[in-house]
Design a protein around this motif. Structure first.
Motif, short mmCIF file in Angstrom:
data_model
loop_
_atom_site.label_atom_id
_atom_site.label_comp_id
_atom_site.label_asym_id
_atom_site.label_seq_id
_atom_site.Cartn_x
_atom_site.Cartn_y
_atom_site.Cartn_z
N GLN A 98 0.84 -1.20 0.00
CA GLN A 98 0.00 0.00 0.00
C GLN A 98 0.89 1.26 0.00
OE1 GLN A 98 -3.44 0.32 -0.07
NE2 GLN A 98 -2.87 2.45 -0.40
N PRO A 99 0.78 2.09 -1.02
CA PRO A 99 1.61 3.30 -1.02
C PRO A 99 1.17 4.26 0.10
CG PRO A 99 0.75 2.84 -3.22
CD PRO A 99 0.00 1.96 -2.27
N THR A 100 2.15 4.78 0.82
CA THR A 100 1.87 5.81 1.84
C THR A 100 1.86 7.17 1.15
OG1 THR A 100 4.22 6.19 2.19
CG2 THR A 100 3.18 4.46 3.54
N GLU A 101 1.55 8.19 1.93
CA GLU A 101 1.58 9.55 1.38
C GLU A 101 2.99 9.88 0.85
OE1 GLU A 101 -0.57 12.52 3.61
OE2 GLU A 101 0.99 13.98 3.16
N ASP A 102 4.01 9.50 1.61
CA ASP A 102 5.39 9.77 1.15
C ASP A 102 5.71 9.02 -0.14
OD1 ASP A 102 5.84 11.47 3.22
OD2 ASP A 102 6.95 10.02 4.44
N TYR B 127 -1.45 9.28 -12.70
CA TYR B 127 -2.82 8.81 -12.47
C TYR B 127 -2.90 8.14 -11.10
CZ TYR B 127 -7.27 6.51 -14.01
OH TYR B 127 -8.57 6.08 -14.16
N LEU B 128 -3.57 8.80 -10.16
CA LEU B 128 -3.81 8.19 -8.86
C LEU B 128 -5.06 7.33 -8.99
CD1 LEU B 128 -3.17 10.75 -5.98
CD2 LEU B 128 -2.05 8.55 -6.37
N GLU B 129 -4.84 6.03 -8.96
CA GLU B 129 -5.90 5.06 -9.30
C GLU B 129 -6.40 4.36 -8.04
OE1 GLU B 129 -8.37 3.91 -10.64
OE2 GLU B 129 -7.75 2.84 -12.45
N TYR B 130 -7.57 4.79 -7.58
CA TYR B 130 -8.19 4.17 -6.41
C TYR B 130 -9.30 3.21 -6.83
CZ TYR B 130 -5.95 7.27 -2.92
OH TYR B 130 -5.06 7.91 -2.10
N SER B 131 -9.41 2.95 -8.09
CA SER B 131 -10.46 2.11 -8.68
C SER B 131 -11.30 1.30 -7.67
CB SER B 131 -9.82 1.12 -9.66
OG SER B 131 -10.83 0.36 -10.28
N GLY B 132 -12.59 1.63 -7.60
CA GLY B 132 -13.49 0.87 -6.72
C GLY B 132 -13.56 1.40 -5.30
N THR B 133 -12.64 2.27 -4.92
CA THR B 133 -12.71 2.87 -3.57
C THR B 133 -12.49 4.37 -3.70
OG1 THR B 133 -10.34 2.53 -3.27
CG2 THR B 133 -11.80 0.92 -2.23
N TYR B 134 -12.96 5.10 -2.71
CA TYR B 134 -12.76 6.55 -2.73
C TYR B 134 -11.45 6.86 -2.01
CZ TYR B 134 -13.79 11.51 -2.32
OH TYR B 134 -13.74 12.88 -2.43
N GLY B 135 -10.65 7.73 -2.62
CA GLY B 135 -9.32 8.00 -2.09
C GLY B 135 -9.28 8.99 -0.95
N GLU B 136 -8.06 9.24 -0.50
CA GLU B 136 -7.87 10.20 0.58
C GLU B 136 -7.55 11.57 -0.03
OE1 GLU B 136 -5.24 9.02 3.83
OE2 GLU B 136 -5.53 6.97 3.13
N PRO B 137 -8.44 12.54 0.18
CA PRO B 137 -8.22 13.86 -0.42
C PRO B 137 -6.87 14.48 -0.06
CG PRO B 137 -10.41 13.70 0.51
CD PRO B 137 -9.71 12.45 0.89
N GLU B 138 -6.39 14.23 1.16
CA GLU B 138 -5.10 14.80 1.57
C GLU B 138 -3.95 14.29 0.69
OE1 GLU B 138 -3.60 17.08 3.50
OE2 GLU B 138 -5.67 17.77 3.62
N ILE B 139 -4.02 13.01 0.35
CA ILE B 139 -2.96 12.42 -0.49
C ILE B 139 -3.03 12.99 -1.91
CG2 ILE B 139 -2.16 10.25 -1.54
CD1 ILE B 139 -2.65 8.82 1.01
#
Ligand code: 1GP
Length: 232
Positions: free
Chosen positions: A135-139, A158-170
């Motif tokens: 799992q990639p961290t913010e860093d 492309y930040l790909e969260y396919s199927g889940t909603y991502g973290e806006p901060e990241i």
């Protein structure tokens, strides 16, 4: 032609059924373009079938290439993913090399755009296929964004969260790293609120699955994104 100011894209899966009525609404929704792409069950036949159906409308159509066998002429544009956080070089440059050895001489480079993917949902099919194991961290995301912009000079991250909603901060942190490289966000955009939230940080929002589960809300994401100003 790919336009740098595209804000909203629908991604349609050739392996999933969609009625003509639904397709017409999507094509005429005001979205900037339709991406044809998916991970499972992609065949030349279903790709060509969907292309022909979308071609009845004036919206641009892009093929996001996932298998060499399903590539065909006739799209306005071709998105080529390279998975920056894959553990298998096949998904970074292996298939690309194989494809170019065979078809490199036929390529129209003006129609091609490379997307540096960072896959964030380890449970999605693309993560399993590309062997994304951690799992990639913010860093991690910040470093991958810098890699896309400064080391590889990729046009798209492309930040790909396919199927889940991502973290806006990241997503916001990724946006801070990018000046020339455009930030694509995809994953779990199934309400107007989510579309607006991520549109503050990403240049382009990709809306996929909700098309098949709640078309009405999917259509509403178009204006939601277009009315939202990017703040990073
Ligand atoms: C998938 O990023 C896209 O490649 C969109 O994701 O299907 O979760 O909207 P969703």
């Amino acid at each position: 032609m790919y336009e740098k100011n595209w804000r909203h894209l629908f991604k349609l899966d050739p392996a999933k059924p969609l009625t003509d009525e639904a397709l017409e609404k999507i094509a005429e929704s005001g979205t900037d373009a339709i991406v044809v792409g998916g991970t499972d069950g992609i065949t030349l036949e279903n790709v060509l079938d969907l292309l022909a159906r979308i071609r009845r409308f004036s919206v641009p159509v892009i093929l996001e290439v996932s298998t060499i066998e399903s590539v065909s002429l006739g799209f306005d544009f071709y998105f080529i993913p390279t998975v920056l956080n894959s553990t298998n070089v096949k998904w970074m440059n292996g298939l690309h090399h194989e494809a170019l050895k065979e078809y490199g001489h036929l390529m129209n480079w003006d129609e091609v755009l490379t997307e540096g993917y960072c896959i964030m949902n380890l449970d999605c099919k693309a993560a399993k296929q590309a062997e994304v194991l951690k799992q990639p961290t913010e860093d991690d995301v910040i470093a991958y964004a810098q890699m896309a912009e400064h080391l590889f000079g990729l046009p798209v991250f492309y930040l790909e969260y396919s199927g889940t909603y991502g973290e806006p901060e990241i997503v916001k942190e990724a946006a801070y790293q990018l000046q020339k490289t455009r930030l694509f966000y995809g994953g779990g955009i199934d309400t107007v609120e989510r579309a607006k939230e991520m549109a503050q940080y990403a240049d382009t929002i990709i809306v996929g699955n909700v098309v098949y589960t709640d078309l009405k809300e999917a259509l509403r994401t178009v204006n939601a994104v277009k009315e939202t100003a990017k703040i990073v």
